[in-house]
Write a protein that holds these residues in place. Sequence first.
Motif, short mmCIF file in Angstrom:
data_model
loop_
_atom_site.label_atom_id
_atom_site.label_comp_id
_atom_site.label_asym_id
_atom_site.label_seq_id
_atom_site.Cartn_x
_atom_site.Cartn_y
_atom_site.Cartn_z
N LEU A 121 0.80 -1.25 -0.04
CA LEU A 121 0.16 -0.04 0.00
C LEU A 121 0.82 1.14 -0.16
N ARG A 122 2.12 1.20 0.27
CA ARG A 122 2.91 2.38 0.60
C ARG A 122 3.85 2.42 -0.79
N LYS A 123 4.22 1.44 -1.42
CA LYS A 123 5.15 1.33 -2.34
C LYS A 123 4.79 2.36 -3.51
N GLY A 124 5.69 3.18 -3.97
CA GLY A 124 5.61 4.27 -4.68
C GLY A 124 4.76 5.47 -4.40
N ARG A 125 4.31 5.33 -3.24
CA ARG A 125 3.67 6.52 -2.78
C ARG A 125 4.41 7.42 -1.80
N GLY B 97 -19.60 0.44 8.03
CA GLY B 97 -19.86 -0.30 6.72
C GLY B 97 -18.73 -0.54 5.87
N ALA B 98 -17.50 0.04 6.29
CA ALA B 98 -16.30 -0.34 5.56
C ALA B 98 -15.97 -1.92 5.17
N HIS B 99 -16.19 -2.13 4.07
CA HIS B 99 -15.74 -3.79 3.67
C HIS B 99 -14.87 -3.59 2.47
N GLY B 100 -13.93 -4.87 2.36
CA GLY B 100 -13.30 -5.13 1.15
C GLY B 100 -11.78 -4.89 1.40
N ILE B 101 -11.13 -4.77 0.30
CA ILE B 101 -9.62 -4.72 0.32
C ILE B 101 -9.33 -3.24 0.30
N ILE B 102 -8.39 -3.02 1.30
CA ILE B 102 -7.83 -1.83 1.52
C ILE B 102 -6.88 -1.45 0.40
N ARG B 103 -7.25 -0.21 -0.15
CA ARG B 103 -6.28 0.25 -1.30
C ARG B 103 -5.64 1.60 -1.10
N PRO B 104 -4.55 1.81 -1.90
CA PRO B 104 -3.74 3.16 -1.67
C PRO B 104 -4.39 4.22 -2.40
N THR B 105 -4.41 5.45 -1.91
CA THR B 105 -5.05 6.59 -2.76
C THR B 105 -4.04 7.81 -2.66
N GLY B 106 -2.70 7.48 -2.00
CA GLY B 106 -2.06 8.66 -1.64
C GLY B 106 -1.15 9.07 -2.94
N ARG B 107 -0.60 10.18 -2.86
CA ARG B 107 0.07 10.98 -3.84
C ARG B 107 1.45 9.99 -4.49
N LYS B 108 1.71 9.84 -5.85
CA LYS B 108 2.50 8.75 -6.34
C LYS B 108 4.08 9.69 -6.22
N ILE B 109 4.88 8.86 -6.22
CA ILE B 109 6.42 9.52 -6.16
C ILE B 109 6.74 9.57 -7.48
N GLY C 223 13.72 7.45 15.91
CA GLY C 223 12.45 6.87 15.91
C GLY C 223 11.54 7.41 14.49
N THR C 224 10.91 6.42 13.94
CA THR C 224 9.91 7.12 12.83
C THR C 224 8.65 6.56 12.96
N VAL C 225 7.75 7.37 12.27
CA VAL C 225 6.34 6.77 11.97
C VAL C 225 5.93 7.48 10.66
N ARG C 226 4.89 6.96 9.85
CA ARG C 226 4.56 7.63 8.79
C ARG C 226 3.18 7.10 8.74
N LEU C 227 2.32 8.05 8.02
CA LEU C 227 0.75 7.85 7.82
C LEU C 227 0.53 7.94 6.39
N TRP C 228 -0.28 7.02 5.68
CA TRP C 228 -0.53 6.95 4.06
C TRP C 228 -1.98 7.23 3.91
N ASP C 229 -2.38 7.64 2.86
CA ASP C 229 -3.67 7.83 2.40
C ASP C 229 -4.01 6.43 1.76
N ILE C 230 -5.13 6.05 2.31
CA ILE C 230 -5.77 4.74 1.85
C ILE C 230 -7.36 4.87 1.58
N ALA C 231 -7.83 4.06 0.90
CA ALA C 231 -9.27 3.86 0.89
C ALA C 231 -9.45 2.43 1.79
N ALA C 232 -10.62 2.69 2.69
CA ALA C 232 -10.81 1.39 3.56
C ALA C 232 -11.89 0.47 2.77
N GLY C 233 -11.42 0.01 1.82
CA GLY C 233 -12.56 -1.21 1.22
C GLY C 233 -12.93 -0.62 -0.06
N ILE C 234 -14.16 -1.42 -0.56
CA ILE C 234 -14.63 -1.20 -1.69
C ILE C 234 -15.43 0.33 -1.89
#
Length: 190
Positions: free
Chosen positions: A48-52, A169-181, A71-82
């Motif tokens: 989900l993070r690759k190329g984003r 109501g979130a269901h399905g596969i999590i998908r990446p939506t963030g900006r691409k590198i 220490g490090t932490v990152r958060l990434w934009d996703i769509a939680a399900g279909i």
Amino acid sequence: MEAQKNIVGSAVRPLSVSPETIADIPARDALLDRAMGPRWRKKSSEKLRKGRIPSEGLALVAREASGAVVGTVRLWDIAAGINGRRALLLGPLAVEPTLKSAGIGSALMSQAVAEAARLGHRAIILVGDAPYYARFGFSAGKTGMLAMPGPYEKHRLLALELEPGALDGAHGIIRPTGRKIKRARIAHAV
């Protein structure tokens, strides 16, 4: 977000949390290798993070007074399900192995969650140890109908709603939506 926030540290080792910079990326990747082993790049979350690019303003590092990244932490934009519920994917969270149990991971988590809420994000999802992340409000209560795009342990898929009902109501596969590198940016960062 404040440019830098002091966190708990010993008198000998004052620490702060600040936004990650491009110059921090090599030190961050080396820290992840030390803390998680080189296989961290093969985890399902990495698909989900690759190329984003991390979500705007949500890539943080903990630094010693010398500026060293511990220490490090990152958060990434996703769509939680279909149904496309907008959310964030947190990870990886890592701390220098010699500094574990010093409160650095907790400080990074607290600041990341607070900043995500301040920026108007509605939910955060992660794959991790429930006993550790429960103290920040994460649970598997809203992830039963969600799935990662690859192998993972279902009981480790956790979520925190920053806005009540954000994952209803979130269901399905999590998908990446963030900006691409962009390729030029990758070459410059490495």
